[in-house]
Write a protein that holds these residues in place. Sequence first.
Motif, short mmCIF file in Angstrom:
data_model
loop_
_atom_site.label_atom_id
_atom_site.label_comp_id
_atom_site.label_asym_id
_atom_site.label_seq_id
_atom_site.Cartn_x
_atom_site.Cartn_y
_atom_site.Cartn_z
N THR A 48 68.59 94.36 -69.68
CA THR A 48 68.70 93.18 -70.53
C THR A 48 69.06 91.97 -69.68
N VAL A 49 68.48 90.82 -70.04
CA VAL A 49 68.65 89.61 -69.25
C VAL A 49 68.96 88.43 -70.16
N ALA A 50 69.93 87.62 -69.76
CA ALA A 50 70.21 86.34 -70.41
C ALA A 50 69.70 85.23 -69.51
N ILE A 51 69.15 84.20 -70.13
CA ILE A 51 68.57 83.07 -69.40
C ILE A 51 69.42 81.83 -69.62
N LYS A 52 69.84 81.21 -68.55
CA LYS A 52 70.63 79.98 -68.66
C LYS A 52 69.87 78.96 -69.50
N ASP A 53 70.60 78.29 -70.37
CA ASP A 53 69.97 77.40 -71.35
C ASP A 53 69.55 76.05 -70.75
#
Length: 578
Positions: free
Chosen positions: A105-110
């Motif tokens: 799982t990956v979160a992307i900087k906004d």
Amino acid sequence: MTSQQKKGQASVEDLREIAKAHGFSMRPQDESGYLSIVLATQESIEYVEKMKDYVDPGLIRDLNVDDRTYIQPSSSENPLNAWSHRTSIKAPSTVDNTGLLVGRTVAIKDNVAVAGIPITCGTQPFHLCKDKPAPIPAIDAPIISRILEAGAVITGTSTCENYCLSAMSFTSATGPVDNPWLRGYSAGGSSSGSAALVAVNLMKNRQRSNGLSVEHLGEGVDLASGGDQGGSIRIPAAYCGVYGLKPTHGLVPYTGIGSLFPVLDHCGPIAASIRDTATFLSVLAGYDGFDPRMTPETPLRAAVPQYHTRLGEQIATRVAAGTWTPQTAAKGLRVGILKEAFEIAGLDASVAAVIRKAAARFTALGASVAEVSVPLHLVAPHIFTAATRAYIADTLLFGYGASTSASLPFPFPGPAAFAPDQAWYDTMTASNPLVVGGIFSSEFLRDRARYPESVRDKAVRKVHELRAAYDEALERFDVLVMPATPTVAPRHADEGMGIGEKAQFVLANTLNTLPFNITGHPGLAMPVGWGRVDDGDEKNKGAKLPVGMQIVSKRWDEETLFLAAAAWEVGGLGLDEE
């Protein structure tokens, strides 16, 4: 002047005003000729503005935005305020099990364009455009395509600081991002949410959170993207006890990501281990054909080193030789302890002691360790400011420069830049006065009567001198080590702070990180121990927060960074020590 402001047909009066501003006047017989030149230019611009826009086909391959949905999580689902928007995006085509990020799982900087998902850059609604609260990109940034092609699931965008211009985590329009190890304390900035979310998963795997249950932290991620223009990957990683890499400038494409200033812009991985950091870099790195930050040194995608594989090979060679042990894992490495990095303002003695102890471990592991001096390191903040501050506001707020590079970038389509007004000023003064200060500084420094361009030219030459000084040290040493931050994570800013005090607070932790943004050297922040919280609050008595060490290597030599960090951990993980 933006498209929302007056256009109108150019007139002789306009030209007279321009001439006066530049210290000359036109002769009456010249006026009609010069006006015809400007009118012809205006005609071309307005003709192109009416044409249908163009998007490079390579940026929309296999893209189906209609399949993408998002929500803004509730406070109960987002206890650290680390999520900006939640989603679930997979590659539209089936990815086999050979993808490097399958199952991750990956979160992307906004501040990264994710098609179909609002992009806020951490600022308030209607600050980036007038017709909707936040722009919704129609295409993905290249790093998004690469992450999806590698088999990952993007589970959301992570909160970032207001206009990404803060190294602390209290400026976001949605409120402070809490350090997962201790609520009310900074997660670092500007990639605050990214580091916090990776730390959540790390803490759940360790079942540790300063003696508290980890269930109160909400959902985290395996990996996250970060952006770094002065320490914005490395500082959050250090505060949150995870790993954050600012790669060599130009190694990872910055296309489709909110820019602060091109020479400073870096995108890189945040992860919970050295190997994950190396793997994620293998996915992100390589020429994209659009980013002017890339140079002939940037590897083509097919030639990108598989950093995780190379690390495994180096370790396997040492295992076979019998040297991958707590006594010899770092044998052959030359480690320089950067003297001036321990002389920066505000360095806490306990943090310095943890880093010196960590550096000494390299000796125990068989490395050659010695102190090295780079005197310019202490004046790097002045060089940084002089070389960049005059133009930061144009890039940050008005998008200037996206289409003016000597090479041919691909400016992402989107709304016209928002024109600041009184409401914007009032909001930003309360949230992040450094952004407003950027406008004042830029406009003042661009007064050619005060500061001709030769002043900035000299500052850029000093950047080259600073780069050469680090390069010379890195001829004698494989890596340089130093504190990533002067202290452990502090409390969030006091609401009573004045403008100057708040602006100083948001950048006070960058003195060892920002030099390498202008020189382009890669820097890795990794956890190497703990520092006690000493703020007089009885309820936090005995609490500890992570201490991060920064390792710097030659440009384009991320492989040595990973090897040095992995060798150090043969002696035990930094967060294992109490």
